[in-house]
Design a protein around this motif. Structure first.
Motif, mmCIF file in Angstrom:
data_model
loop_
_atom_site.group_PDB
_atom_site.id
_atom_site.type_symbol
_atom_site.label_atom_id
_atom_site.label_comp_id
_atom_site.label_asym_id
_atom_site.label_seq_id
_atom_site.Cartn_x
_atom_site.Cartn_y
_atom_site.Cartn_z
ATOM 1 N N GLY A 38 0.821 -1.219 0.000
ATOM 2 C CA GLY A 38 0.000 0.000 0.000
ATOM 3 C C GLY A 38 0.850 1.262 0.000
ATOM 4 N N ASP A 39 0.494 2.184 0.905
ATOM 5 C CA ASP A 39 1.209 3.462 0.989
ATOM 6 C C ASP A 39 2.689 3.277 1.315
ATOM 7 O OD1 ASP A 39 -1.113 4.972 0.567
ATOM 8 O OD2 ASP A 39 -1.632 4.921 2.703
ATOM 9 N N ASP A 50 2.431 3.438 11.061
ATOM 10 C CA ASP A 50 1.253 2.548 10.928
ATOM 11 C C ASP A 50 1.414 1.455 9.879
ATOM 12 O OD1 ASP A 50 -0.106 3.754 12.973
ATOM 13 O OD2 ASP A 50 -1.123 5.188 11.654
ATOM 14 N N ASP A 51 2.621 1.141 9.524
ATOM 15 C CA ASP A 51 2.870 -0.018 8.666
ATOM 16 C C ASP A 51 2.851 -1.252 9.581
ATOM 17 O OD1 ASP A 51 3.614 -1.676 6.582
ATOM 18 O OD2 ASP A 51 5.655 -0.904 6.392
ATOM 19 N N GLU A 52 2.742 -2.437 8.981
ATOM 20 C CA GLU A 52 2.823 -3.657 9.804
ATOM 21 C C GLU A 52 4.239 -3.790 10.353
ATOM 22 O OE1 GLU A 52 1.314 -7.365 8.363
ATOM 23 O OE2 GLU A 52 -0.179 -6.343 7.114
ATOM 24 N N VAL A 53 4.320 -3.916 11.668
ATOM 25 C CA VAL A 53 5.629 -3.945 12.333
ATOM 26 C C VAL A 53 6.522 -5.046 11.765
ATOM 27 C CG1 VAL A 53 6.804 -4.322 14.547
ATOM 28 C CG2 VAL A 53 4.786 -2.859 14.435
ATOM 29 N N ASN A 54 5.915 -6.195 11.476
ATOM 30 C CA ASN A 54 6.721 -7.300 10.959
ATOM 31 C C ASN A 54 7.318 -6.978 9.584
ATOM 32 O OD1 ASN A 54 7.881 -9.910 11.209
ATOM 33 N ND2 ASN A 54 6.411 -10.625 9.671
ATOM 34 N N HIS A 55 6.576 -6.231 8.775
ATOM 35 C CA HIS A 55 7.105 -5.832 7.471
ATOM 36 C C HIS A 55 8.312 -4.910 7.638
ATOM 37 C CE1 HIS A 55 3.102 -6.685 5.143
ATOM 38 N NE2 HIS A 55 3.797 -7.785 5.426
ATOM 39 N N VAL A 56 8.178 -3.971 8.573
ATOM 40 C CA VAL A 56 9.292 -3.042 8.823
ATOM 41 C C VAL A 56 10.513 -3.824 9.297
ATOM 42 C CG1 VAL A 56 10.061 -0.974 10.066
ATOM 43 C CG2 VAL A 56 7.651 -1.222 9.442
ATOM 44 N N TYR A 57 10.257 -4.786 10.179
ATOM 45 C CA TYR A 57 11.356 -5.612 10.697
ATOM 46 C C TYR A 57 12.049 -6.368 9.556
ATOM 47 C CZ TYR A 57 13.886 -9.326 13.008
ATOM 48 O OH TYR A 57 14.884 -10.194 13.396
ATOM 49 N N LEU A 58 11.256 -6.978 8.673
ATOM 50 C CA LEU A 58 11.834 -7.721 7.544
ATOM 51 C C LEU A 58 12.621 -6.783 6.610
ATOM 52 C CD1 LEU A 58 8.829 -10.096 6.737
ATOM 53 C CD2 LEU A 58 11.060 -10.797 7.673
ATOM 54 N N ASN A 59 12.094 -5.580 6.409
ATOM 55 C CA ASN A 59 12.799 -4.599 5.583
ATOM 56 C C ASN A 59 14.136 -4.206 6.207
ATOM 57 O OD1 ASN A 59 10.711 -4.572 3.728
ATOM 58 N ND2 ASN A 59 9.743 -2.722 4.547
ATOM 59 N N ARG A 60 14.134 -4.060 7.525
ATOM 60 C CA ARG A 60 15.373 -3.704 8.226
ATOM 61 C C ARG A 60 16.383 -4.857 8.161
ATOM 62 N NH1 ARG A 60 15.205 0.455 12.838
ATOM 63 N NH2 ARG A 60 13.969 2.096 11.849
ATOM 64 N N GLU A 61 15.882 -6.071 8.297
ATOM 65 C CA GLU A 61 16.763 -7.246 8.155
ATOM 66 C C GLU A 61 17.437 -7.243 6.783
ATOM 67 O OE1 GLU A 61 16.455 -10.936 10.542
ATOM 68 O OE2 GLU A 61 17.738 -9.169 10.699
ATOM 69 N N LYS A 62 16.649 -6.905 5.768
ATOM 70 C CA LYS A 62 17.183 -6.893 4.405
ATOM 71 C C LYS A 62 18.321 -5.867 4.280
ATOM 72 C CE LYS A 62 16.660 -5.835 -0.334
ATOM 73 N NZ LYS A 62 15.955 -5.959 -1.585
ATOM 74 N N VAL A 63 18.082 -4.665 4.825
ATOM 75 C CA VAL A 63 19.100 -3.609 4.741
ATOM 76 C C VAL A 63 20.348 -4.008 5.547
ATOM 77 C CG1 VAL A 63 19.612 -1.189 5.298
ATOM 78 C CG2 VAL A 63 17.419 -1.801 4.262
#
Length: 275
Positions: A38-39, A50-63
């Motif tokens: 989405g946004d 307000d993003d899904e916390v797990n998505h943010v976590y996975l994105n941070r893992e990737k970086v």
């Protein structure tokens, strides 16, 4: 010359610094290559939007994988558009890296001279500032929206380095991708605050475009403040990348009307000493 070089779809680095100073990692992420929807599509790195916390976590893992700098060595801030700076040490590693609640409260900048710490802040138009005093191994990162800029967070960082005996003439600064003056319109109130800190500057970093509306060049304003703080002109480089113009590459709070993700600025020394 543009200081930021695209390394991958997901991030850009300050290439000249990384070549010059072995062990340094410095740059900013893009909005591409993550799992957010989405946004926040797709590489949102902000926990507070307000993003899904797990998505943010996975994105941070990737970086963390891309930079080869593990999450448990990151530090993060609850940014409040003020000028609170925090000197961080090894014991702070991991704070704010996987949750917003644990991040440093009321902080808009970090600095350290220790290895194995990645200073991270999040952005979606505000100005990312990167500092290095190579002889002292001191590095810093600051978040400068209009409030932080007119409160002179950049000057405060120069002063913080000064408490370690570092002369402004030994500090290099890069001003990162942020909103350009064409995309950044402010009112009289903001311009009055800008005028207060730039009494003796010939070329003002803003232009009147209609009644009570001004375009403001936040990057240039930070540059002028840094010059006044004693940083030599040739030691300040400035990105020309605009977060609002470049819809493909960056999130933009203004362009996306507040519903958007965040890029992550990062600077840190990798641990190269033998333990």
């Amino acid at each position: 010359m543009e200081p930021f070089v695209r390394k991958d779809e997901s991030y850009l680095t300050i290439e000249s610094w990384m070549k010059q100073f072995p062990g340094l990692v410095a740059g900013i992420t893009t909005k591409i290559g993550g799992v957010s929807k989405g946004d926040f599509e797709t590489l949102n790195l902000g926990f507070h939007v307000d993003d899904e916390v797990n998505h943010v976590y996975l994105n941070r893992e990737k970086v963390a994988d891309l930079l080869n700098f593990p999450l448990d060595q990151w530090v993060g801030a609850e940014q409040i558009h003020d000028i609170g700076l925090k000197r961080v040490e090894k014991k702070d590693c991991g704070k704010g890296s996987v949750s917003y609640e644990q991040s440093f409260k009321g902080t808009d900048g970090f600095y350290t001279n220790e290895e194995g710490i990645l200073l991270t802040l999040v952005f979606a138009d505000c100005v990312p500032l990167f500092f290095i005093a190579p002889n002292a191994k001191m590095i810093g990162a600051a978040h400068a929206g209009w409030k932080g800029t007119v409160s002179q967070i950049s000057k405060k960082m120069v002063a913080a380095f000064g408490t370690d005996g570092i002369n402004p003439k030994d500090i290099h600064v890069v001003i990162g991708p942020s909103i350009c003056e064409k995309c950044y319109i402010v009112d009289n109130r903001v311009v009055k605050l800008v005028e207060n800190i730039l009494e003796d500057v010939d070329r003002k970093p803003y232009n009147l475009i209609s009644d009570g509306q001004f375009s403001l060049d936040l990057r240039q304003l930070n540059r002028l403040i840094l010059l006044k703080a004693g940083i030599p002109d040739e030691q300040i480089s400035m990105s020309n990348l605009c977060t609002s113009c470049d819809q493909e590459l960056f999130f933009s709070h203004r362009r996306d009307q507040g519903k958007t993700g965040r890029m992550l600025s990062f600077i840190g020394w990798k641990e190269i000493s033998n333990h």
